[in-house]
Motif scaffolding. Structure first.
Motif, PDB file in Angstrom:
ATOM      1  N   ILE A 447     129.637  81.591 -54.540  1.00  0.00           N
ATOM      2  CA  ILE A 447     129.675  80.389 -55.374  1.00  0.00           C
ATOM      3  C   ILE A 447     129.311  79.160 -54.549  1.00  0.00           C
ATOM      4  O   ILE A 447     128.540  78.294 -54.991  1.00  0.00           O
ATOM      5  N   LEU A 448     129.851  79.080 -53.335  1.00  0.00           N
ATOM      6  CA  LEU A 448     129.529  77.954 -52.465  1.00  0.00           C
ATOM      7  C   LEU A 448     128.055  77.960 -52.080  1.00  0.00           C
ATOM      8  O   LEU A 448     127.421  76.898 -51.975  1.00  0.00           O
ATOM      9  N   ALA A 449     127.498  79.149 -51.860  1.00  0.00           N
ATOM     10  CA  ALA A 449     126.078  79.241 -51.506  1.00  0.00           C
ATOM     11  C   ALA A 449     125.211  78.698 -52.639  1.00  0.00           C
ATOM     12  O   ALA A 449     124.239  77.959 -52.401  1.00  0.00           O
ATOM     13  N   ASP A 450     125.546  79.038 -53.883  1.00  0.00           N
ATOM     14  CA  ASP A 450     124.789  78.517 -55.032  1.00  0.00           C
ATOM     15  C   ASP A 450     124.935  77.007 -55.127  1.00  0.00           C
ATOM     16  O   ASP A 450     123.955  76.287 -55.416  1.00  0.00           O
ATOM     17  N   VAL A 456     121.106  70.708 -52.425  1.00  0.00           N
ATOM     18  CA  VAL A 456     119.954  70.345 -51.577  1.00  0.00           C
ATOM     19  C   VAL A 456     118.697  70.205 -52.418  1.00  0.00           C
ATOM     20  O   VAL A 456     117.860  69.318 -52.178  1.00  0.00           O
ATOM     21  N   ALA A 457     118.542  71.058 -53.431  1.00  0.00           N
ATOM     22  CA  ALA A 457     117.349  71.014 -54.280  1.00  0.00           C
ATOM     23  C   ALA A 457     117.281  69.724 -55.095  1.00  0.00           C
ATOM     24  O   ALA A 457     116.192  69.227 -55.407  1.00  0.00           O
ATOM     25  N   ARG A 458     118.428  69.153 -55.439  1.00  0.00           N
ATOM     26  CA  ARG A 458     118.462  67.946 -56.271  1.00  0.00           C
ATOM     27  C   ARG A 458     118.230  66.673 -55.470  1.00  0.00           C
ATOM     28  O   ARG A 458     117.956  65.623 -56.040  1.00  0.00           O
ATOM     29  N   HIS A 459     118.374  66.725 -54.156  1.00  0.00           N
ATOM     30  CA  HIS A 459     118.250  65.516 -53.322  1.00  0.00           C
ATOM     31  C   HIS A 459     117.156  65.713 -52.276  1.00  0.00           C
ATOM     32  O   HIS A 459     117.344  66.473 -51.319  1.00  0.00           O
ATOM     33  N   ASP A 460     116.043  65.032 -52.446  1.00  0.00           N
ATOM     34  CA  ASP A 460     115.002  65.079 -51.417  1.00  0.00           C
ATOM     35  C   ASP A 460     115.534  64.451 -50.130  1.00  0.00           C
ATOM     36  O   ASP A 460     116.155  63.392 -50.150  1.00  0.00           O
ATOM     37  N   HIS A 485     123.364  78.391 -46.864  1.00  0.00           N
ATOM     38  CA  HIS A 485     122.110  78.215 -47.608  1.00  0.00           C
ATOM     39  C   HIS A 485     121.240  79.453 -47.464  1.00  0.00           C
ATOM     40  O   HIS A 485     120.971  79.924 -46.353  1.00  0.00           O
ATOM     41  N   PRO A 486     120.750  80.000 -48.581  1.00  0.00           N
ATOM     42  CA  PRO A 486     119.957  81.236 -48.525  1.00  0.00           C
ATOM     43  C   PRO A 486     118.554  81.054 -47.951  1.00  0.00           C
ATOM     44  O   PRO A 486     117.938  82.028 -47.494  1.00  0.00           O
ATOM     45  N   ASP A 487     118.044  79.822 -47.964  1.00  0.00           N
ATOM     46  CA  ASP A 487     116.695  79.570 -47.442  1.00  0.00           C
ATOM     47  C   ASP A 487     116.764  79.299 -45.944  1.00  0.00           C
ATOM     48  O   ASP A 487     117.529  78.440 -45.490  1.00  0.00           O
ATOM     49  N   ARG A 488     115.946  80.016 -45.156  1.00  0.00           N
ATOM     50  CA  ARG A 488     116.033  79.920 -43.701  1.00  0.00           C
ATOM     51  C   ARG A 488     115.689  78.519 -43.209  1.00  0.00           C
ATOM     52  O   ARG A 488     116.336  77.994 -42.303  1.00  0.00           O
ATOM     53  N   LYS A 489     114.645  77.888 -43.785  1.00  0.00           N
ATOM     54  CA  LYS A 489     114.263  76.546 -43.330  1.00  0.00           C
ATOM     55  C   LYS A 489     115.362  75.533 -43.636  1.00  0.00           C
ATOM     56  O   LYS A 489     115.722  74.712 -42.783  1.00  0.00           O
ATOM     57  N   LYS A 492     118.210  75.979 -41.294  1.00  0.00           N
ATOM     58  CA  LYS A 492     117.906  75.412 -39.972  1.00  0.00           C
ATOM     59  C   LYS A 492     118.037  73.889 -39.991  1.00  0.00           C
ATOM     60  O   LYS A 492     118.581  73.286 -39.052  1.00  0.00           O
ATOM     61  N   ASP A 493     117.553  73.260 -41.083  1.00  0.00           N
ATOM     62  CA  ASP A 493     117.675  71.805 -41.216  1.00  0.00           C
ATOM     63  C   ASP A 493     119.153  71.390 -41.240  1.00  0.00           C
ATOM     64  O   ASP A 493     119.521  70.354 -40.675  1.00  0.00           O
ATOM     65  N   ALA A 494     119.964  72.206 -41.889  1.00  0.00           N
ATOM     66  CA  ALA A 494     121.400  71.890 -41.956  1.00  0.00           C
ATOM     67  C   ALA A 494     122.028  71.942 -40.573  1.00  0.00           C
ATOM     68  O   ALA A 494     122.846  71.087 -40.211  1.00  0.00           O
TER      69      ALA A 494
END
Length: 509
Positions: A447-450, A456-460, A485-489, A492-494
């Motif tokens: 749930i936290l991952a979603d 992150v998707a809502r805020h550039d 976060h499921p996305d590797r990039k 990494k940014d996080a």
């Protein structure tokens, strides 16, 4: 380092008057009371404090129990007499000289109504409950003792019992039964159904057995562990059948058809082995119920809580916090299941004016300590239970860095007008604060991952801004986002943002 006290979820208790009425109807206590009245003003007993043979038969008739060939009715009568003595409903006066010289089965003293009988006759609810619990304790001790048939098989010279030949340790068996009842209490308390109007759901016997056997870190039990679960189910089934008259629990035994199938297959102990995977959520509920279902009664919940508190555990009851402070409420509710937290919050708000309650909650939510994000999240959830009368208190904190964001959320959801828009710093601060609270609550990782992905998707440029947030938990939250976060990039940014935040905190510190 010594461990702290056992902390258990809150439970819903019936009023003491209702519990006392239930206690007086419990077969175990009812029989003990009836024998006490029957024994009044006194009844002869032997050197062991037991009824003489003729009186035992008469007592069984008083209870309406059959005196048949297998003597089950006499055994139940003797148990009821023992409970009356153990609880103090009856007191024994044994002549010391007669005790040493009188053979068992002959008169050596008398039984008289005791102080407990006077108390229960007076009818004060707490006295009734105390005596019922003493009766239940007596039955629990009996349940942990070896059964009579097993004892007869290991008698030495007619009267010396060799418990080591039985492979039975009464003390360990009592600990096992106590652990099972504590786990049952906890399993019931963590479910939202525990505070529902129709009461909590029953717990499948295999689930209770698994809670005593399967390690927390084991995702899929091995065959050996499943076999041990089956053995524990056998022991619990025996105990729970014996406790049927105590009022502690409702028990639906294992389906006899399953036991017959096990006997036909020649399984050890003639007890059905629970199927692989069934200690999870994979089986149909109707199929699971065939393996036994158990539930603490309202009396059982009360009794177990009393025992736990006496043992030093923290075992709260719904309503305990109603007269406490806002700080006490918010700190406690961070560990409560959702429905229990809502009910407790409603009780706390019940006798308070909405605006005053809101101000107290908002004041309690302030702080930079590790528990503050959790208090603010609970504060926000509790405030949703208040109506428009609380609006002035929420408007008072619109400029507060820690509270202005949640105040705007409440005002917006309440349909209030003229709400000033928050600046970007406040939006990001509230985001970090909310995530910190959810991480501390150990919410489900998926749930936290979603939540993290959607956020992150809502805020550039989320991470470019987030590391600058002046919040004590910023670096920890960003590190957690990197793990979740499921996305590797993005992950990494996080992690990069977390490093920047920690560096910034180090420089500012």
């Amino acid at each position: 380092m010594s461990e702290g006290p056992l902390v258990l979820p809150p439970v819903q208790l019936l009023p003491a008057d209702d519990l006392a009425r239930l206690a007086l109807a419990v077969p175990l206590l009812d029989r003990a009371l009836r024998l006490t009245r029957w024994a009044t003003p006194e009844r002869p007993v032997d050197a062991m404090g037991e009824l003489l043979d003729d009186d035992l038969v008469a007592a069984a008739a008083e209870l309406g129990l059959p005196v048949d060939e297998d003597e089950e009715g006499l055994a139940e009568t003797a148990q009821a007499w023992g409970v009356a003595v153990d609880t103090g409903l009856l007191v024994l006066e044994i002549d010391e000289e007669a005790e040493e010289s009188t053979p068992v089965g002959e008169v050596a003293g008398r039984a008289l109504p005791g102080e407990a009988y006077e108390r229960i006759t007076a009818g004060l609810p707490q006295d009734v409950l105390d005596i019922w619990l003493a009766a239940a304790e007596s039955a629990l001790a009996d349940a942990a003792a070896p059964d009579f048939e097993s004892l007869r098989e290991v008698m030495d010279d007619g009267d010396q019992v060799l418990l080591d030949e039985l492979d039975w340790d009464p003390e360990k068996e009592a600990e096992f039964l106590d652990s099972a009842l504590v786990n049952l209490y906890a399993l019931m308390a963590v479910e939202d159904s525990a505070v529902a109007e129709d009461g909590p759901d029953a717990v499948p016997l295999p689930v209770l057995a698994a809670s005593l056997v399967v390690p927390d870190e084991m995702d899929q039990p091995s065959d050996a562990v499943l076999e041990e679960v089956t053995e524990v189910m056998m022991r619990l089934d025996d105990h729970f059948r014996l406790l049927a008259t105590t009022g502690l629990l409702d028990y639906q035994p294992v389906d006899e058809a399953l036991i017959e199938e096990a006997e036909g297959d020649g399984e050890t102990g003639s007890f059905p082995e629970f199927p692989e995977g069934a200690v999870g959520d994979d089986l149909d509920p109707e199929e699971v119920s065939r393996y036994g279902m158990v539930l603490l009664t309202p009396l059982g919940v009360h009794g177990m809580r009393e025992r736990l508190v006496d043992a030093g555990a923290q075992a709260p009851a719904i309503g305990d916090l109603a007269g406490g402070s806002g700080v006490d409420l918010l700190e406690a509710l961070t560990g409560y299941p959702d429905q229990a937290a809502r009910v407790e919050a409603e009780l706390w708000l019940e006798d308070r004016k909405p605006a005053d309650a809101a101000r107290e909650l908002l004041a309690a939510a302030r702080g930079d300590d590790a528990g503050a994000p959790g208090r603010r999240l609970i504060c926000q959830q509790t405030l949703t239970l208040l109506g428009a009368e609380a609006e002035p208190a929420l408007r008072e904190v619109l400029d507060d860095r820690a509270l202005g964001g949640l105040a705007r959320v409440w005002l917006t959801e309440s349909g209030a007008a003229d709400i000033p828009a928050p600046d970007a710093d406040m939006v990001f601060w509230l985001t970090i604060d909310t995530l910190a609270a959810q991480l501390a609550a150990d919410d489900a990782p998926e749930i936290l991952a979603d939540l993290v992905r959607d956020l992150v998707a809502r805020h550039d440029g989320f991470f470019d801004a987030a590391w600058r947030v002046d919040h004590p938990a910023t670096a920890d939250v960003l590190e957690a986002m990197g793990r979740l976060h499921p996305d590797r990039k993005s992950a990494k940014d996080a992690r990069k943002a977390a490093f920047k935040a920690r560096s910034r905190q180090g420089l500012s510190g």
